[in-house]
Enzyme design. Sequence first.
Site, PDB file in Angstrom:
ATOM      1  N   GLU A 182       0.885  -6.267   2.521  1.00  0.00           N
ATOM      2  CA  GLU A 182       1.527  -7.589   2.567  1.00  0.00           C
ATOM      3  C   GLU A 182       0.658  -8.694   1.996  1.00  0.00           C
ATOM      4  O   GLU A 182       1.170  -9.648   1.399  1.00  0.00           O
ATOM      5  CB  GLU A 182       1.919  -7.942   4.003  1.00  0.00           C
ATOM      6  CG  GLU A 182       3.037  -7.080   4.576  1.00  0.00           C
ATOM      7  CD  GLU A 182       2.568  -5.709   5.030  1.00  0.00           C
ATOM      8  OE1 GLU A 182       1.333  -5.486   5.109  1.00  0.00           O
ATOM      9  OE2 GLU A 182       3.416  -4.849   5.302  1.00  0.00           O
ATOM     10  N   HIS A 210       6.758  -5.068  16.625  1.00  0.00           N
ATOM     11  CA  HIS A 210       7.907  -5.314  15.767  1.00  0.00           C
ATOM     12  C   HIS A 210       8.764  -6.491  16.229  1.00  0.00           C
ATOM     13  O   HIS A 210       9.821  -6.747  15.654  1.00  0.00           O
ATOM     14  CB  HIS A 210       8.764  -4.050  15.665  1.00  0.00           C
ATOM     15  CG  HIS A 210       8.206  -3.024  14.732  1.00  0.00           C
ATOM     16  ND1 HIS A 210       6.926  -2.526  14.864  1.00  0.00           N
ATOM     17  CD2 HIS A 210       8.731  -2.412  13.636  1.00  0.00           C
ATOM     18  CE1 HIS A 210       6.705  -1.645  13.899  1.00  0.00           C
ATOM     19  NE2 HIS A 210       7.776  -1.562  13.147  1.00  0.00           N
TER      20      HIS A 210
END
Lengths: 273, 305
Positions: free
Chosen positions: B49, B112
């Site tokens: 990322e 998450h």
Amino acid sequence: MSNMASPFTNAADLALAARHEIISMTSIAKASHVASALSVVDILSVLYTGTASISPEKVSEPDRDVVILSKGHSASALYSVLALQKFFPKDWLAHYCENDAPLGGHVTSKGVPGVELSTGSLGHGLPYGLGIAMARKKSGAMGRVFVVMSDGECDEGTTWEAAMIANHHNLNNLVVIVDRNRIQSLTFTEDTLKLEPFADKWAAFGWQVQTVPGHDHELLSNALASKTQPSCIIADTTKGKGVDFMENSVLWHYKPPAADDVKKAFVQLSENY
Amino acid sequence: MRDTFVKTLLEAAKYDPNIILMTGDLGYGVLDTFQTELPSQFINSGVNEQAMMGMAAGYASTGKRVFVYSIGNFPTLRCLEQIRNDVCLMNNPVVIVSVGAGYAYGSQGYTHHALEDIAVLRALPNMEVIVPADPIETHGLTLAVIASSKPTYLRLGKSNEPEIHTTPPKISVGVINEIKTGTDGTLLFAGSVGVLAVAAAKELETQGISVAVASMPFVSTIDLNYLSSALVKGPVIVIEEHAYRGGVGSAVLEAVNSANLQGSIGLIASDQSNLSQIGDQNFLRVANGISTEKIVQKFNALKVN
């Protein structure tokens, strides 16, 4: 070296003039990183005397070559080279780091013609340059992207993430030049976090690697001409190059030159170049 | 929401080669059609990322509108400094798209869950934070984002969110979309928690209380016109699936304070009291203080009798 002079066509002349500016401006501003700038200035001088296709008239052209100085702490080197090459007025250098002045202590792009990316946090320049290179490759646009990094910066994970991505996408328009002066913030790179075998690491990531003497303008220029990239040029440099009491010393990563240091440094420059 | 987003983006991208979609190796079964139909506008960067966000910024600097797609915290917190320096400082036209707002990934666990993303991203300069309520709003907001060139954070739910809007709202930057009118106060929500607000309004109705229900998708550009008239009517309850600290409710309080508006405001958000508890989205909302019941309680506590 007045404002009326023409841009330099010879890297050696430009580098010498820039060394004077770097030492003066860091002294006036009482700024750090003079040795980092003296380390990288030959690389930048080669890029800005014809190796990179970029000039004050071309700074917004979509097919220009892009130079990103990712080691943003050596801002004084980039600013000196850009000012001497007429990208912006040379008198800006004397106001380096002043209140409301255009030139900040780390590379600042806003309002500074020729600077492509504001840097200062390490490990940002390569992913950013990679993005430009990929966009150009995908759209068939011309122009190469040169990212100038420090060796200490290669401690950052983004360097190796980007190295993998560039190889996977065959970005033959991307060139990394590592200013391999072997000193980082607190001590030598190999005592901090081993980079060696450094060339092998880049090669293992799929890059064409060349190791060259980083203050030799001709050899740097030859290495940069190669276009079988992604290409990594490890420029073996000396931190503080050109001023003996600044060379290979962690102290001058931080210490601003006092007036007396400037005098001594200028004597050194006249003797060494 | 994510399917609506991808479908809307694909239709636009077919006519606009400047639209690029990047993913950090996520979107299985969601991005396939885009990849197949427009391979030259699709990049799977891999699981990286930080480099991806820097790359997206550089890519966008060449004049492209780059959408970076991933789950919750990965394209936001994981690469925060790349967003701050390379996207926001350089003002590059990158759109960060996260799926899995709040507890949408339920039993996948706290790694998450996206609970702090709004707080962090709305603190960044030049960043437009947008939280759609349902698929209908997602469609309009995606088109609005495509038309803009601002650094943007689009915070999507996941899949199968119920439609809150019955007709497509008129999308205008910074404008709150009212779903139901009411005279005694307002339930203002951001995201798919709108269903809780609608249910709470029905419950309040049985108690003889009439509240407006409205979606506030623009979190960094606050609709002060709407808020000022809402606060005159009665309490405003702000409902979100995000931590209390720094979220949508905080954004409303800051704006109201800056504009010197008077009135009563209550917040319904996650108290983050059960970080490691496993369960589905509805279970985790309730476990962390986000429920229809809490909304009704909060409204009644603030209401002046």
